[in-house]
Write a protein that holds these residues in place. Structure first.
Motif, PDB file in Angstrom:
ATOM      1  N   CYS A  70     -61.034  58.252  -6.696  1.00 20.68           N
ATOM      2  CA  CYS A  70     -60.110  57.964  -5.602  1.00 20.68           C
ATOM      3  C   CYS A  70     -60.090  59.133  -4.626  1.00 20.68           C
ATOM      4  O   CYS A  70     -59.934  60.284  -5.034  1.00 20.68           O
ATOM      5  CB  CYS A  70     -58.713  57.732  -6.167  1.00 20.68           C
ATOM      6  N   CYS A  73     -56.077  60.505  -4.444  1.00 25.12           N
ATOM      7  CA  CYS A  73     -55.451  61.342  -5.467  1.00 25.12           C
ATOM      8  C   CYS A  73     -56.464  62.025  -6.382  1.00 25.12           C
ATOM      9  O   CYS A  73     -56.086  62.813  -7.242  1.00 25.12           O
ATOM     10  CB  CYS A  73     -54.469  60.505  -6.286  1.00 25.12           C
ATOM     11  N   CYS A  86     -57.551  52.101  -6.800  1.00 22.81           N
ATOM     12  CA  CYS A  86     -57.214  53.178  -7.724  1.00 22.81           C
ATOM     13  C   CYS A  86     -56.081  52.744  -8.646  1.00 22.81           C
ATOM     14  O   CYS A  86     -55.028  52.312  -8.182  1.00 22.81           O
ATOM     15  CB  CYS A  86     -56.795  54.418  -6.932  1.00 22.81           C
ATOM     16  N   CYS A  89     -52.866  55.463  -7.983  1.00 19.57           N
ATOM     17  CA  CYS A  89     -52.026  55.475  -6.780  1.00 19.57           C
ATOM     18  C   CYS A  89     -52.140  54.186  -5.969  1.00 19.57           C
ATOM     19  O   CYS A  89     -51.432  54.001  -4.989  1.00 19.57           O
ATOM     20  CB  CYS A  89     -52.372  56.680  -5.900  1.00 19.57           C
TER      21      CYS A  89
HETATM   22 ZN   LIG Z   1     -55.661  57.290  -6.351  1.00 22.48          ZN
END
Ligand SMILES: [Zn+2]
Length: 111
Positions: A70, A73, A86, A89
């Motif tokens: 991702c 994050c 993801c 998040c």
């Molecule tokens: Zn993420």
């Protein structure tokens, strides 16, 4: 079918470089996200290899699991689709780290 023919052409050319030896086995790395149908590929390869230096060669396909990270994050996770979200998040900015590769990693020719 054209993919199998490309592989046959590639390994035949290499076998030719090696002095016209017959190819006995070909090792291929195929990512699970590359869209390759392994069984169909092996079947087509056998047909495409007829009357070439690769005739009768064994095609071994090593599957590479999809993996992504991702960009939001930094979380890394297994990917089973190129349109992944993801799990941490919920972001869609996912970079594919592996799983799209499709390459011949080695071939063996007759001594
Ligand atoms: Zn993420």
């Amino acid at each position: 079918m054209s993919l199998a023919m490309n592989i046959v052409e590639l390994v035949s050319a290499k076998a030719q470089d090696a002095g016209g030896q017959r190819v006995t086995s070909v090792e291929l790395e195929a990512g699970t996200l590359s869209g390759v149908m392994v069984e169909a590929l092996v079947f087509c390869f056998e047909a495409a290899a007829r009357n070439t230096l690769a005739e009768g060669a064994r095609l071994e396909v090593r599957e590479v699991e999809g993996c992504g990270r991702c960009q939001g994050c930094g979380h890394s996770f297994a990917l089973d689709s190129l349109l992944a979200q993801c799990p941490q998040c919920g972001g869609y900015g996912v970079e594919t780290l592996q799983g799209r590769e499709l390459k011949v990693v080695s071939l063996t020719v007759d001594e």
